[in-house]
Design a protein around this motif. Structure first.
Motif, PDB file in Angstrom:
ATOM      1  N   THR A 167      22.181 -24.603 -13.353  1.00  0.00           N
ATOM      2  CA  THR A 167      22.327 -24.442 -14.798  1.00  0.00           C
ATOM      3  C   THR A 167      20.971 -24.317 -15.482  1.00  0.00           C
ATOM      4  N   ASP A 207      24.603 -14.282  -8.812  1.00  0.00           N
ATOM      5  CA  ASP A 207      24.095 -15.292  -7.896  1.00  0.00           C
ATOM      6  C   ASP A 207      23.310 -14.626  -6.770  1.00  0.00           C
ATOM      7  N   GLU A 242      38.444 -14.833 -14.328  1.00  0.00           N
ATOM      8  CA  GLU A 242      37.566 -15.640 -13.481  1.00  0.00           C
ATOM      9  C   GLU A 242      36.694 -16.532 -14.354  1.00  0.00           C
ATOM     10  N   GLY A 272      33.901 -17.899 -13.754  1.00  0.00           N
ATOM     11  CA  GLY A 272      32.470 -17.811 -13.485  1.00  0.00           C
ATOM     12  C   GLY A 272      31.731 -16.958 -14.498  1.00  0.00           C
ATOM     13  N   CYS A 330      29.368 -14.668 -13.479  1.00  0.00           N
ATOM     14  CA  CYS A 330      28.721 -13.540 -12.806  1.00  0.00           C
ATOM     15  C   CYS A 330      29.477 -12.220 -12.838  1.00  0.00           C
ATOM     16  N   ASN A 355      31.712 -26.172 -11.371  1.00  0.00           N
ATOM     17  CA  ASN A 355      32.471 -25.781 -12.567  1.00  0.00           C
ATOM     18  C   ASN A 355      31.643 -25.823 -13.839  1.00  0.00           C
ATOM     19  N   ASP A 384      29.956 -23.457 -14.851  1.00  0.00           N
ATOM     20  CA  ASP A 384      30.141 -22.145 -15.458  1.00  0.00           C
ATOM     21  C   ASP A 384      31.395 -22.091 -16.328  1.00  0.00           C
ATOM     22  N   ASN A 434      31.396 -20.968 -20.120  1.00  0.00           N
ATOM     23  CA  ASN A 434      32.284 -19.902 -20.579  1.00  0.00           C
ATOM     24  C   ASN A 434      33.215 -20.361 -21.683  1.00  0.00           C
ATOM     25  N   TYR A 475      31.647 -11.550  -4.080  1.00  0.00           N
ATOM     26  CA  TYR A 475      31.369 -12.959  -3.820  1.00  0.00           C
ATOM     27  C   TYR A 475      31.422 -13.156  -2.316  1.00  0.00           C
TER      28      TYR A 475
END
Length: 329
Positions: free
Chosen positions: A72, A91, A158, A160, A162, A187, A189, A193, A213
Motif C-alpha cells: 500500500t 503488480d 474485481e 483489485g 490492477c 484486501n 485494495d 476501491n 494474474y
C-alpha cells in the motif's frame, strides 16, 4: 492530446518476473504513459532490474527505491512521484495485454467516467490452466450507487486495483482520506476501491480480460499459513460495514459474515484453534439475525460452526478432499 496515464508498479523480490511485466506495459498500443516502479526494499536483484529499465527507457520509466513498508505504501509513494491525469496499477509479477490501457482510457473519455475497468484472467503455472473473468464483451455504465453495490457484491467487479484506471482527482481524495488502515496486507485494495467508488460519479466497465494474474501452485507464499491472510479480510469487511450508508447494509452484512466464516474455516483447516477462532465463532453466533442474507449452503455451514464445530471440520475436510474442484491451485 491524449491524457498521460501513470502506471504504478510495486515490486518486492520479483527479479525473475519483473522484466516480463515491464515489457508488457512498454508494449501498450497507448503510448502516452509513464511507468513508476517502486522497489519495496527487495533483497534480491529486483532493484537492479529496475535500474536497468530506467536507464534503457529514461523517458518512460521512473525507478524508486525504498525500505520495505508494504504494498500500500509502495503504491502511495508511486502515486506521489507520478504526473499523469489518470492513474493505473499493475503488480510487478503479473502482465497485461497490449490494448488494455487504450481501451480503458477510450471508455473513460467516451462515457465521461471517473473509473474505467475491465475483467481479468488467472494464468496458473505459466498457462497450465487459464480462467477468464468473464470475457462476455458487455459494457456496463454505473452511477455512484450501482458502482458501489457491484463492487461490494463482487459478482463481476474485481475488487483489485490492477484492472482499472482512475482520475487523478479521485486518487487524491483517497490519499486525503485518513480513515482507513494503510497497514493492511490482504484486501487493502478493496478498501481503497470502496473509497474510490464512493467518490466516483460514474464508472464504466467493459468485460474483456487483458489483465493476466499469474499464479504458481508451488509458491511458498500461497501455501504458507499466516493468520493475517485470514483476519485482514474480516477487518476490511467490518470497516466497510461500519462506514457504509444504510442502502448497502444488506450486502455489507452478507460479505462480513462470509468473511468471518471463511476465516474460521481457514483456521480450522490448518488445525488452529485459538482466541481468533473463538472470536469469529462468537461473531457468527451473535449475529444470527443476519443469517437470512446468506444462501442455503452458507446457512448450513453456519449452523454447524455454531452448534458442532468439530463435526463441521470433519465434513468440510472430507468434502474439500473428495469433491471440491481445486481450480486455482
Amino acid at each position: 492530446m491524449e491524457p498521460l496515464i501513470s502506471i504504478i508498479v510495486p515490486a518486492y523480490n520479483i527479479e525473475q518476473y519483473l522484466s516480463r511485466c515491464l515489457d508488457s506495459i512498454l508494449s501498450q498500443t497507448y503510448k502516452n504513459i509513464e511507468i513508476i516502479v517502486v522497489n519495496d526494499g527487495s533483497s534480491d536483484k529486483t532493484g537492479e532490474v529496475i535500474d536497468q529499465y530506467s536507464k534503457n527507457y529514461p523517458q518512460k520509466i521512473i525507478g524508486i527505491h525504498k525500505e520495505n513498508d508494504g504494498v500500500t505504501k509502495a503504491r502511495i509513494d508511486g502515486i506521489n512521484a507520478s504526473h499523469g491525469s489518470w492513474i493505473g496499477f499493475v503488480d510487478g509479477d503479473d502482465k497485461i495485454g497490449p490494448d488494455m490501457f487504450a481501451r480503458l482510457i477510450k471508455n473513460a473519455l467516451e462515457y465521461d467516467a471517473d473509473i474505467s475497468h475491465c475483467g481479468y484472467q488467472t494464468i496458473v503455472n505459466d498457462g497450465e490452466r487459464i480462467h477468464k473473468f468473464y470475457d462476455t464483451g458487455r459494457i456496463v455504465k454505473q452511477d455512484n450507487s450501482a458502482g458501489i453495490r457491484d463492487l461490494l457484491e463482487g459478482n463481476f467487479i474485481e475488487p483489485g486495483l490492477c484492472n482499472k484506471v482512475y482520475k487523478r482527482s479521485l486518487i487524491q481524495q483517497l490519499l486525503d482520506n485518513k480513515n482507513w488502515d494503510r497497514t493492511l496486507r490482504i484486501n487493502e485494495d478493496l478498501v481503497m476501491n470502496y473509497i474510490l467508488f464512493q467518490n466516483s460519479k460514474c464508472s464504466i466497465y467493459e468485460d474483456f480480460c487483458p489483465y493476466y494474474y499469474l499464479t504458481r501452485s508451488t509458491s511458498a507464499s500461497r501455501s504458507e499459513f499466516k493468520s493475517y491472510k485470514l483476519l485482514d479480510p474480516v477487518k476490511v469487511r467490518k470497516w466497510i460495514l461500519d462506514n457504509s450508508p444504510q442502502e448497502f447494509n444488506d450486502v455489507c452484512w452478507k460479505r462480513y459474515l462470509m468473511s468471518c466464516m471463511n476465516a474460521y474455516h481457514g483456521f480450522y483447516n490448518n488445525k488452529i484453534i485459538n482466541e481468533d477462532t473463538k472470536e469469529l465463532r462468537t461473531i457468527l453466533k451473535t449475529n444470527k439475525d443476519k443469517w437470512y442474507l446468506l444462501g442455503k449452503k452458507e446457512r448450513s455451514k453456519l449452523k454447524l460452526i455454531v452448534t458442532a464445530p468439530h463435526l463441521y471440520r470433519l465434513i468440510y475436510n472430507f468434502y474439500s478432499k473428495n469433491f471440491q474442484k481445486k481450480q486455482y491451485e
